[in-house]
Design a protein around this motif. Sequence first.
Motif, PDB file in Angstrom:
ATOM      1  N   PRO A 254       0.775  -1.250   0.000  1.00  0.00           N
ATOM      2  CA  PRO A 254       0.000   0.000   0.000  1.00  0.00           C
ATOM      3  C   PRO A 254       0.804   1.296   0.000  1.00  0.00           C
ATOM      4  O   PRO A 254       0.479   2.215  -0.770  1.00  0.00           O
ATOM      5  CB  PRO A 254      -0.867  -0.135   1.256  1.00  0.00           C
ATOM      6  N   PRO A 255       1.864   1.450   0.826  1.00  0.00           N
ATOM      7  CA  PRO A 255       2.599   2.722   0.787  1.00  0.00           C
ATOM      8  C   PRO A 255       3.195   3.034  -0.576  1.00  0.00           C
ATOM      9  O   PRO A 255       3.231   4.201  -0.993  1.00  0.00           O
ATOM     10  CB  PRO A 255       3.689   2.520   1.853  1.00  0.00           C
ATOM     11  N   LEU A 256       3.681   1.997  -1.277  1.00  0.00           N
ATOM     12  CA  LEU A 256       4.215   2.243  -2.608  1.00  0.00           C
ATOM     13  C   LEU A 256       3.095   2.580  -3.584  1.00  0.00           C
ATOM     14  O   LEU A 256       3.250   3.478  -4.427  1.00  0.00           O
ATOM     15  CB  LEU A 256       4.996   1.024  -3.109  1.00  0.00           C
ATOM     16  N   TRP A 257       1.955   1.911  -3.471  1.00  0.00           N
ATOM     17  CA  TRP A 257       0.835   2.249  -4.353  1.00  0.00           C
ATOM     18  C   TRP A 257       0.424   3.705  -4.174  1.00  0.00           C
ATOM     19  O   TRP A 257       0.105   4.391  -5.149  1.00  0.00           O
ATOM     20  CB  TRP A 257      -0.358   1.338  -4.066  1.00  0.00           C
ATOM     21  N   THR A 277      -1.171  -6.228  -8.228  1.00  0.00           N
ATOM     22  CA  THR A 277      -1.440  -7.066  -7.066  1.00  0.00           C
ATOM     23  C   THR A 277      -0.970  -6.359  -5.804  1.00  0.00           C
ATOM     24  O   THR A 277       0.049  -5.671  -5.808  1.00  0.00           O
ATOM     25  CB  THR A 277      -0.751  -8.442  -7.169  1.00  0.00           C
ATOM     26  N   ASN A 278      -1.720  -6.538  -4.727  1.00  0.00           N
ATOM     27  CA  ASN A 278      -1.391  -5.892  -3.456  1.00  0.00           C
ATOM     28  C   ASN A 278      -1.421  -6.888  -2.314  1.00  0.00           C
ATOM     29  O   ASN A 278      -2.322  -7.715  -2.197  1.00  0.00           O
ATOM     30  CB  ASN A 278      -2.402  -4.781  -3.136  1.00  0.00           C
ATOM     31  N   SER A 279      -0.414  -6.801  -1.447  1.00  0.00           N
ATOM     32  CA  SER A 279      -0.410  -7.530  -0.190  1.00  0.00           C
ATOM     33  C   SER A 279       0.441  -6.716   0.779  1.00  0.00           C
ATOM     34  O   SER A 279       0.897  -5.627   0.452  1.00  0.00           O
ATOM     35  CB  SER A 279       0.146  -8.949  -0.369  1.00  0.00           C
ATOM     36  N   GLY A 280       0.654  -7.232   2.000  1.00  0.00           N
ATOM     37  CA  GLY A 280       1.442  -6.496   2.979  1.00  0.00           C
ATOM     38  C   GLY A 280       0.685  -5.384   3.675  1.00  0.00           C
ATOM     39  O   GLY A 280       1.289  -4.524   4.317  1.00  0.00           O
ATOM     40  N   GLY A 281      -0.636  -5.399   3.568  1.00  0.00           N
ATOM     41  CA  GLY A 281      -1.466  -4.361   4.171  1.00  0.00           C
ATOM     42  C   GLY A 281      -2.710  -4.156   3.337  1.00  0.00           C
ATOM     43  O   GLY A 281      -2.722  -4.433   2.129  1.00  0.00           O
ATOM     44  N   ALA A 282      -3.763  -3.684   3.964  1.00  0.00           N
ATOM     45  CA  ALA A 282      -5.040  -3.546   3.267  1.00  0.00           C
ATOM     46  C   ALA A 282      -5.088  -2.280   2.425  1.00  0.00           C
ATOM     47  O   ALA A 282      -4.527  -1.243   2.796  1.00  0.00           O
ATOM     48  CB  ALA A 282      -6.181  -3.540   4.279  1.00  0.00           C
ATOM     49  N   LEU A 283      -5.772  -2.362   1.293  1.00  0.00           N
ATOM     50  CA  LEU A 283      -6.046  -1.187   0.481  1.00  0.00           C
ATOM     51  C   LEU A 283      -7.229  -0.428   1.061  1.00  0.00           C
ATOM     52  O   LEU A 283      -8.190  -1.035   1.534  1.00  0.00           O
ATOM     53  CB  LEU A 283      -6.371  -1.601  -0.957  1.00  0.00           C
ATOM     54  N   THR A 284      -7.164   0.893   1.034  1.00  0.00           N
ATOM     55  CA  THR A 284      -8.306   1.707   1.438  1.00  0.00           C
ATOM     56  C   THR A 284      -9.235   1.894   0.235  1.00  0.00           C
ATOM     57  O   THR A 284      -8.832   1.715  -0.923  1.00  0.00           O
ATOM     58  CB  THR A 284      -7.859   3.081   1.938  1.00  0.00           C
ATOM     59  N   THR A 285     -10.461   2.265   0.520  1.00  0.00           N
ATOM     60  CA  THR A 285     -11.423   2.521  -0.558  1.00  0.00           C
ATOM     61  C   THR A 285     -10.911   3.623  -1.484  1.00  0.00           C
ATOM     62  O   THR A 285     -11.037   3.534  -2.711  1.00  0.00           O
ATOM     63  CB  THR A 285     -12.787   2.926   0.034  1.00  0.00           C
ATOM     64  N   GLU A 286     -10.307   4.654  -0.887  1.00  0.00           N
ATOM     65  CA  GLU A 286      -9.775   5.765  -1.683  1.00  0.00           C
ATOM     66  C   GLU A 286      -8.645   5.298  -2.597  1.00  0.00           C
ATOM     67  O   GLU A 286      -8.601   5.663  -3.779  1.00  0.00           O
ATOM     68  CB  GLU A 286      -9.268   6.872  -0.767  1.00  0.00           C
ATOM     69  N   SER A 416       4.761  -1.570   8.678  1.00  0.00           N
ATOM     70  CA  SER A 416       5.026  -0.231   8.158  1.00  0.00           C
ATOM     71  C   SER A 416       5.658  -0.327   6.780  1.00  0.00           C
ATOM     72  O   SER A 416       6.644  -1.045   6.595  1.00  0.00           O
ATOM     73  CB  SER A 416       5.962   0.527   9.109  1.00  0.00           C
ATOM     74  N   ALA A 417       5.073   0.362   5.829  1.00  0.00           N
ATOM     75  CA  ALA A 417       5.576   0.371   4.449  1.00  0.00           C
ATOM     76  C   ALA A 417       5.741  -1.044   3.903  1.00  0.00           C
ATOM     77  O   ALA A 417       6.667  -1.338   3.158  1.00  0.00           O
ATOM     78  CB  ALA A 417       6.894   1.131   4.357  1.00  0.00           C
ATOM     79  N   GLY A 418       4.819  -1.934   4.300  1.00  0.00           N
ATOM     80  CA  GLY A 418       4.842  -3.298   3.799  1.00  0.00           C
ATOM     81  C   GLY A 418       5.766  -4.241   4.534  1.00  0.00           C
ATOM     82  O   GLY A 418       5.853  -5.418   4.193  1.00  0.00           O
ATOM     83  N   PRO A 445      -1.680   3.814  13.369  1.00  0.00           N
ATOM     84  CA  PRO A 445      -2.253   3.851  12.016  1.00  0.00           C
ATOM     85  C   PRO A 445      -1.869   5.111  11.257  1.00  0.00           C
ATOM     86  O   PRO A 445      -1.931   6.220  11.792  1.00  0.00           O
ATOM     87  CB  PRO A 445      -3.769   3.792  12.287  1.00  0.00           C
ATOM     88  N   ASP A 446      -1.456   4.899  10.000  1.00  0.00           N
ATOM     89  CA  ASP A 446      -1.005   6.005   9.159  1.00  0.00           C
ATOM     90  C   ASP A 446      -1.493   5.747   7.737  1.00  0.00           C
ATOM     91  O   ASP A 446      -1.329   4.638   7.211  1.00  0.00           O
ATOM     92  CB  ASP A 446       0.526   6.104   9.186  1.00  0.00           C
ATOM     93  N   SER A 447      -2.060   6.752   7.105  1.00  0.00           N
ATOM     94  CA  SER A 447      -2.680   6.561   5.793  1.00  0.00           C
ATOM     95  C   SER A 447      -1.674   6.205   4.714  1.00  0.00           C
ATOM     96  O   SER A 447      -2.016   5.536   3.733  1.00  0.00           O
ATOM     97  CB  SER A 447      -3.452   7.824   5.397  1.00  0.00           C
ATOM     98  N   ARG A 448      -0.434   6.625   4.859  1.00  0.00           N
ATOM     99  CA  ARG A 448       0.561   6.351   3.822  1.00  0.00           C
ATOM    100  C   ARG A 448       1.390   5.104   4.134  1.00  0.00           C
ATOM    101  O   ARG A 448       1.780   4.368   3.229  1.00  0.00           O
ATOM    102  CB  ARG A 448       1.500   7.549   3.654  1.00  0.00           C
ATOM    103  N   LEU A 449       1.698   4.889   5.396  1.00  0.00           N
ATOM    104  CA  LEU A 449       2.631   3.826   5.766  1.00  0.00           C
ATOM    105  C   LEU A 449       1.943   2.550   6.233  1.00  0.00           C
ATOM    106  O   LEU A 449       2.570   1.504   6.291  1.00  0.00           O
ATOM    107  CB  LEU A 449       3.559   4.314   6.885  1.00  0.00           C
ATOM    108  N   GLY A 450       0.674   2.642   6.564  1.00  0.00           N
ATOM    109  CA  GLY A 450       0.027   1.537   7.246  1.00  0.00           C
ATOM    110  C   GLY A 450       0.156   1.755   8.743  1.00  0.00           C
ATOM    111  O   GLY A 450      -0.817   2.016   9.445  1.00  0.00           O
ATOM    112  N   HIS A 451       1.383   1.675   9.237  1.00  0.00           N
ATOM    113  CA  HIS A 451       1.713   2.035  10.619  1.00  0.00           C
ATOM    114  C   HIS A 451       2.901   2.993  10.608  1.00  0.00           C
ATOM    115  O   HIS A 451       3.879   2.771   9.892  1.00  0.00           O
ATOM    116  CB  HIS A 451       2.118   0.793  11.434  1.00  0.00           C
TER     117      HIS A 451
END
Length: 515
Positions: A254-257, A277-286, A416-418, A445-451
């Motif tokens: 997610p942080p890289l996306w 493909t995404n893993s290492g953390g959930a995608l947000t709706t946004e 954090s950051a995957g 919780p952080d919108s860019r890093l996950g944590h």
Amino acid sequence: MPNSPDPTPLPLDHLVERAVANGHGDAPALVLRNLVLNHDGLRQRVDWLAGWLAREVGRKGQRVASWAAKGELTCLLPLAAARAGLIHVPINPLLKHHQVAHILGDSGAVMLIGTASRLKSLEAGDVPDTCRVIEEAEALEFAYDAALALGPSMADPADLCAILYTSGSTGKPKGVMLSHANLWLGAVSVAHYLRLQADDVTLAVLPLSFDYGQNQLLSTWYAGGSVVPLDYLFPRDVAKACAAHGITTLAAVPPLWVQLTEIDWPAEAIASMRRLTNSGGALTTELVGDLRAQFPQANLYPMYGLTEAFRSTYLDPEMVDRHPTSMGQAIPFAEILVVRADGSPADPEEDGELVHCGPLVAKGYWQDAKRTAERFKPAPAHSRYGGTAVWSGDTVKRAANGLLYFVGRTDAMIKSAGNRISPQEIEDAAVASDLVAEAVALGIPDSRLGHAIHLIVRGTQDQSERDTLAKILQKELPNFMQPHVIEWRDAMPLNANGKIDRAALYRERIGEKHA
């Protein structure tokens, strides 16, 4: 790909034989900066490297570690070590010397192959006397000069093939033991549900030292496709590489996306993309919305996995727009159960622990019977696979339509950051500085890093010593473990048992974040 994936595992090194046997020998397999190998050439070099390893190391079952950036060695070694009957131990190139020392000592590696700059950072006592150290360029030169033909292995697919070190919520990294079958079936499963084809080109941006990254190679080669390894400095480097190589498959966290949706993409990079493909953390709706807008013709695959069972679920791209926060359903060869504390099946919409059953389940933790027994336990009685299952520690729920949703973790792991990060590793490094008496690391919780990593310490009020702590952590911990915030306190809150009240500290941070 066929309608149903073949459940018969083979020795991992047979991946390079499969592509050639299926008529893809002349097709590109590995695109390096100064070299392009077709599948036939890839098979030949894997064979030579395996022959040299077998001669130099000797006894089967020995561990061979690699500590290098993405390149020819790190891409070939998973298959070459398997062919030689050895166990590959890939080490994250971002780790610092003392973490590498732990992995070498814990795994009992008899050989470490790495880049010259990384090897020079090792200090006295980091490498066991029984471990030979060699630069990657020399290793490849020796292997290709010797040109020892070894041929496909006859290994039992149940044999141990690799040890991947991953952080836990406490203590130092632990080694997850993976068999040939684990890695083979993981490649088959992913190639099947991603619908990979022989003309696919995968940009490998994720570290090859963990399962999501390594599977970029294995699943693509299983399908007869091509891999372009990339160590990038800036998000725009990813976009440029996608355009230059006609990339069809891009995996990220997610942080890289988030960063990739904030840059301008060349039209040719977008046009060639078939799947994300995404893993290492959930995608947000946004973020799902941003990715769908940026790559309207590409299929988006949200996924969930854990190293102890490789991967568990994926969401069919056709369902992403309607269920953007879902983990999806079980991947091929995985049985995913949601269970109550007593092991009985949870009802629809009821929270329960995710339990992964089936042949993707790893063989446990290397030389750690205690932690293995805590995570690898008998499958619930209602499992169709039975045997040993991975009890994830993650709380999920299954909706009435069968889709799974992540609820939360039951341990203190920071993502954090995957990256999976042990709070104790950060805390131990802080206390070892002798500048603080106590330390608590939290994932906020952080919108860019996950944590985001918040480190709370009890210690001196001296500003110079505070500055020194930050410098020590920069030296002793890799970049992805660096605290984003360091807070100094005169005292820590205690719970009823007289221990540091981590929950209270976490609540304080959450309250401040939303104040």
